[in-house]
Design a protein around this motif. Structure first.
Motif, PDB file in Angstrom:
ATOM      1  N   SER A  54       0.852  -1.119   0.061  1.00 30.03           N
ATOM      2  CA  SER A  54       0.023  -0.088  -0.164  1.00 30.03           C
ATOM      3  C   SER A  54       0.742   1.174  -0.168  1.00 30.03           C
ATOM      4  N   GLN A  55       0.681   2.278  -0.835  1.00 27.70           N
ATOM      5  CA  GLN A  55       1.344   3.704  -0.861  1.00 27.70           C
ATOM      6  C   GLN A  55       0.500   4.632  -0.683  1.00 27.70           C
ATOM      7  N   TRP A  56       0.493   5.438  -0.278  1.00 26.12           N
ATOM      8  CA  TRP A  56      -0.111   6.840   0.012  1.00 26.12           C
ATOM      9  C   TRP A  56       0.803   8.188  -0.063  1.00 26.12           C
ATOM     10  N   ASN A  57       0.285   9.400  -0.005  1.00 22.86           N
ATOM     11  CA  ASN A  57       0.955  10.479   0.031  1.00 22.86           C
ATOM     12  C   ASN A  57       1.724  10.523   1.360  1.00 22.86           C
ATOM     13  N   GLY A  58       2.969  10.095   1.565  1.00 25.70           N
ATOM     14  CA  GLY A  58       3.805  10.401   2.716  1.00 25.70           C
ATOM     15  C   GLY A  58       4.230   9.011   3.374  1.00 25.70           C
ATOM     16  N   GLY A  59       3.556   7.966   2.918  1.00 27.58           N
ATOM     17  CA  GLY A  59       3.644   6.718   3.727  1.00 27.58           C
ATOM     18  C   GLY A  59       3.444   5.444   2.959  1.00 27.58           C
ATOM     19  N   PHE A  60       3.748   4.390   3.418  1.00 21.60           N
ATOM     20  CA  PHE A  60       3.542   2.881   2.792  1.00 21.60           C
ATOM     21  C   PHE A  60       3.604   1.689   3.776  1.00 21.60           C
ATOM     22  N   VAL A  61       3.127   0.868   2.994  1.00 19.09           N
ATOM     23  CA  VAL A  61       3.042  -0.600   3.922  1.00 19.09           C
ATOM     24  C   VAL A  61       3.849  -1.637   2.989  1.00 19.09           C
ATOM     25  N   ALA A  62       4.955  -2.263   3.425  1.00 24.06           N
ATOM     26  CA  ALA A  62       5.598  -3.104   2.811  1.00 24.06           C
ATOM     27  C   ALA A  62       5.460  -4.539   3.525  1.00 24.06           C
ATOM     28  N   GLY A  63       5.647  -5.573   2.696  1.00 27.49           N
ATOM     29  CA  GLY A  63       5.635  -6.906   2.895  1.00 27.49           C
ATOM     30  C   GLY A  63       6.842  -7.746   2.558  1.00 27.49           C
ATOM     31  N   VAL A  64       7.566  -8.663   3.244  1.00 28.78           N
ATOM     32  CA  VAL A  64       8.379  -9.309   2.848  1.00 28.78           C
ATOM     33  C   VAL A  64       8.131 -10.938   3.115  1.00 28.78           C
ATOM     34  N   VAL A  65       8.320 -11.610   2.095  1.00 29.11           N
ATOM     35  CA  VAL A  65       8.351 -13.201   2.206  1.00 29.11           C
ATOM     36  C   VAL A  65       9.583 -13.754   2.145  1.00 29.11           C
ATOM     37  N   VAL A  66       9.846 -14.561   3.336  1.00 31.59           N
ATOM     38  CA  VAL A  66      11.164 -15.335   3.501  1.00 31.59           C
ATOM     39  C   VAL A  66      10.984 -16.807   3.087  1.00 31.59           C
ATOM     40  N   THR A  67      11.928 -16.993   2.418  1.00 31.81           N
ATOM     41  CA  THR A  67      11.451 -18.655   2.015  1.00 31.81           C
ATOM     42  C   THR A  67      13.068 -19.206   2.190  1.00 31.81           C
ATOM     43  N   ALA A  68      12.815 -20.465   2.705  1.00 30.70           N
ATOM     44  CA  ALA A  68      14.214 -21.345   3.171  1.00 30.70           C
ATOM     45  C   ALA A  68      14.456 -22.127   1.841  1.00 30.70           C
ATOM     46  N   GLY A  69      15.854 -22.330   1.650  1.00 32.18           N
ATOM     47  CA  GLY A  69      16.332 -23.027   0.536  1.00 32.18           C
ATOM     48  C   GLY A  69      16.227 -24.279   0.433  1.00 32.18           C
ATOM     49  N   SER A  70      17.087 -25.180   0.249  1.00 22.16           N
ATOM     50  CA  SER A  70      16.634 -26.674   0.046  1.00 22.16           C
ATOM     51  C   SER A  70      16.976 -27.289   1.273  1.00 22.16           C
ATOM     52  N   ALA A  71      17.438 -26.735   2.426  1.00 21.48           N
ATOM     53  CA  ALA A  71      17.343 -27.377   3.654  1.00 21.48           C
ATOM     54  C   ALA A  71      16.766 -26.519   4.759  1.00 21.48           C
ATOM     55  N   ALA A  72      16.399 -27.114   5.695  1.00 19.06           N
ATOM     56  CA  ALA A  72      15.702 -26.308   6.864  1.00 19.06           C
ATOM     57  C   ALA A  72      16.563 -25.424   7.760  1.00 19.06           C
ATOM     58  N   ILE A  73      15.765 -24.435   7.996  1.00 19.02           N
ATOM     59  CA  ILE A  73      16.718 -23.350   8.747  1.00 19.02           C
ATOM     60  C   ILE A  73      16.354 -23.181  10.010  1.00 19.02           C
ATOM     61  N   ASN A  74      17.023 -22.773  10.949  1.00 20.73           N
ATOM     62  CA  ASN A  74      16.781 -22.302  12.264  1.00 20.73           C
ATOM     63  C   ASN A  74      16.250 -20.896  12.666  1.00 20.73           C
ATOM     64  N   GLY A  75      16.808 -20.075  11.733  1.00 13.77           N
ATOM     65  CA  GLY A  75      16.469 -18.548  11.763  1.00 13.77           C
ATOM     66  C   GLY A  75      16.707 -18.038  10.523  1.00 13.77           C
ATOM     67  N   TRP A  76      16.419 -16.723  10.544  1.00 20.11           N
ATOM     68  CA  TRP A  76      16.723 -15.785   9.367  1.00 20.11           C
ATOM     69  C   TRP A  76      16.834 -14.457   9.898  1.00 20.11           C
ATOM     70  N   ARG A  77      17.763 -13.831   8.736  1.00 15.05           N
ATOM     71  CA  ARG A  77      17.789 -12.210   9.013  1.00 15.05           C
ATOM     72  C   ARG A  77      17.929 -11.753   7.568  1.00 15.05           C
ATOM     73  N   VAL A  78      17.049 -10.631   7.568  1.00 13.69           N
ATOM     74  CA  VAL A  78      16.849 -10.047   6.207  1.00 13.69           C
ATOM     75  C   VAL A  78      17.484  -8.534   6.312  1.00 13.69           C
ATOM     76  N   THR A  79      18.258  -8.140   5.355  1.00 19.27           N
ATOM     77  CA  THR A  79      18.654  -6.848   5.321  1.00 19.27           C
ATOM     78  C   THR A  79      17.929  -6.147   4.273  1.00 19.27           C
ATOM     79  N   VAL A  80      17.654  -5.035   4.768  1.00 20.31           N
ATOM     80  CA  VAL A  80      16.791  -4.160   3.816  1.00 20.31           C
ATOM     81  C   VAL A  80      17.292  -2.781   3.645  1.00 20.31           C
TER      82      VAL A  80
END
Length: 397
Positions: free
Chosen positions: A311-337
Motif C-alpha cells: 500500500s502506498q499513499w502520500n507520505g507513507g507506505f506498507v511493505a511486506g517481505v516473504v522469506v523462503t527457506a532454501g533446499s534445507a531447513a533453517i533455524n532462523g533468518w535475517r533480512v537486510t533491507v
C-alpha cells in the motif's frame, strides 16, 4: 508492538445514520424502514425472545434460506439502527442481520450479545411456528462490527458456528489481546478507512499477526473512521460488504473475484488491497512440495527474500517481505533491507528490526524462525516516504 491510536468506546467516532421512529418490543416490522438495493426489500423488527437487539430481514422471506450476520455497532452503542442504511442494504440481498441494541436504543453493548443473536437465530430456525422455521442457513454465519463493535466481533470469532469474521475500521487495542488473533481459524476480512482512520495502525498490526495460512483480505478506502454507513444503501462499504458476504456465506465465486488475485475487482479501483491465502473456492492455496534435503545432493541451508509494496499513499507506505527457506531447513533468518533515501520505518510486525533508516536488518521472532526446506514466513512494516526502490537479501542463521 501495539499501535499508538486508541479506539475504545469513549473515543471511537460513531456514525449515527438518520434514524426512524421508536419501535416497541415485539412490534411488527416498520414500513418506514423498508429499503435496500437488493432483490428483497428489507425492514427491521424486534422480538420478545431477543430483547435489546434489532433484527433486519427481507420484508417477504425468499425461498432461499438466509445466511446470518450478527453485528456490533460503533462505540459499542446499544442503538441497533445506528448503521441502518448499511445493515438494511445487506439484508435486502438475502441475509438475516441482527444488530446489538434496540432500535434507537441507548447505553452500551457487550460481545455476549452477539452470541445471544446466534443462539436466538438457531433456536428460531428450529422452532415450529416461527416465521424463520427452516428458513435460515445456520451453516453460514458471519460476525462483524464497526470500531468498538469490531472488538466485540473479535471476542466471539472463535465460536465454532461462525464461518467468517469481518472487521470494519477496528483493531485490537492491547498486545495482551493478541491471543484473539492466534485462535482464528476461519477466513477474515478487514474494511478500513485508510490512513486517516484512527483504527488504521491497529488494523495493520493485527494483519501482520494473523496465523500463517489463514485466508484474509484487507481493503482500505480513504474515507476516514466514519466509513460510508450513513450514505444511501451504506455507500461503498455497503456495496463491498454485500459482495464479501455473498462470496463467503453464499458461495458466489463471481463476487469472490472482487477479492482474490492480483487482478481482483477491488484491486483495480479506489481500494488499497492486501491478500493472504485467498482462493475463490475458499480453500488454502496449494503449496508445491519442495524436495527433501535427503533427496537433493546440493541441500544447503539458505534463504531468499521477496519484497512488495502492499500500500502506498502520500507520505507513507506498507511493505511486506516473504522469506523462503532454501533446499534445507533453517533455524532462523535475517533480512537486510536497503531503503531509498528519505525513507524511514515506523513500525514492524512479525520481525525484530535494527535501525529505522538507510540499511537495516529485520530478524525472525521466536515463533517464525524455524523453517523447513521451501517453507515461508512473512513480515511487514510501515514507513514514511516512498516504499519503492528498496532491496532485500536474506541470510540463514
Amino acid at each position: 508492538m501495539r499501535r499508538m491510536p486508541k479506539i475504545g468506546a469513549g473515543l471511537a467516532a460513531v456514525v449515527v445514520a438518520a434514524t426512524i421512529g421508536l419501535m416497541a418490543a415485539g412490534a411488527t416490522p416498520a414500513d418506514a424502514a423498508v429499503g435496500g438495493s437488493g432483490p428483497y426489500p428489507a425492514d427491521y423488527e424486534t422480538s420478545a425472545g431477543l430483547p435489546d437487539h434489532t433484527i433486519y430481514r427481507p420484508q417477504a422471506l425468499p425461498l432461499e434460506r438466509l445466511p446470518i450476520l450478527v453485528w456490533g455497532n460503533g462505540a459499542c452503542a446499544a442503538n441497533g439502527t445506528a448503521q441502518i442504511n448499511f445493515l438494511r442494504e445487506i439484508s435486502s440481498h438475502g441475509f438475516l442481520v441482527i444488530a446489538n441494541g434496540a432500535p434507537n436504543g441507548s447505553g452500551s453493548t457487550t460481545s455476549q450479545m452477539l452470541t445471544q443473536s446466534i443462539d436466538w437465530a438457531f433456536a428460531e430456525n428450529s422452532r415450529a411456528g416461527s416465521k424463520y422455521y427452516g428458513r435460515l442457513d445456520t451453516a453460514h454465519v458471519a460476525v462483524a462490527g464497526f470500531s468498538c463493535g469490531g472488538l466485540e466481533a473479535y471476542a466471539v470469532s472463535n465460536d465454532p458456528r461462525i464461518t467468517t469474521t469481518a472487521i470494519f475500521s477496528s483493531g485490537l487495542l492491547n498486545d495482551a489481546d493478541d491471543y484473539q488473533l492466534r485462535r482464528l481459524t476461519k477466513p477474515i476480512a478487514y474494511f478500513i478507512g485508510g490512513p486517516s482512520d484512527i483504527a488504521y495502525p491497529n488494523a495493520l498490526d493485527d494483519w501482520g499477526k494473523l496465523p500463517a495460512g489463514l485466508p484474509a483480505f484487507m481493503g482500505n478506502l480513504n474515507v476516514g473512521h466514519g466509513g460510508t454507513y450513513d450514505q444511501t444503501d451504506g455507500g461503498e462499504f455497503g456495496r463491498v460488504a454485500v459482495l464479501y458476504l455473498k462470496w463467503r456465506l453464499k458461495g458466489d465465486t463471481s463476487t469472490g473475484a472482487q477479492f482474490v488475485g492480483p487482478d481482483c475487482g477491488l484491486c483495480r479501483g479506489q481500494w488499497q488491497v492486501q491478500q493472504k491465502n485467498l482462493t475463490l473456492d475458499g480453500g488454502t492455496p496449494p503449496v508445491t512440495p519442495s524436495p527433501s534435503p535427503s533427496s537433493s545432493p546440493s541441500a544447503t541451508p539458505g534463504c531468499s527474500a521477496a519484497y512488495t509494496v502492499q500500500s502506498q499513499w502520500n507520505g507513507g507506505f506498507v511493505a511486506g517481505v516473504v522469506v523462503t527457506a532454501g533446499s534445507a531447513a533453517i533455524n532462523g533468518w535475517r533480512v537486510t533491507v536497503a531503503l531509498r533515501g528519505g525513507t524511514s520505518v515506523t513500525s514492524v510486525w512479525n520481525a525484530v528490526s535494527t535501525g529505522t533508516t538507510g540499511t537495516l536488518t529485520m530478524a525472525n521472532e521466536q515463533y517464525n524462525g524455524r523453517l523447513a526446506a521451501g517453507q515461508t514466513a512473512s513480515f511487514g512494516f510501515q514507513g514514511a516516504g516512498s516504499g519503492s526502490g528498496a532491496t532485500v537479501s536474506c541470510t540463514a542463521t
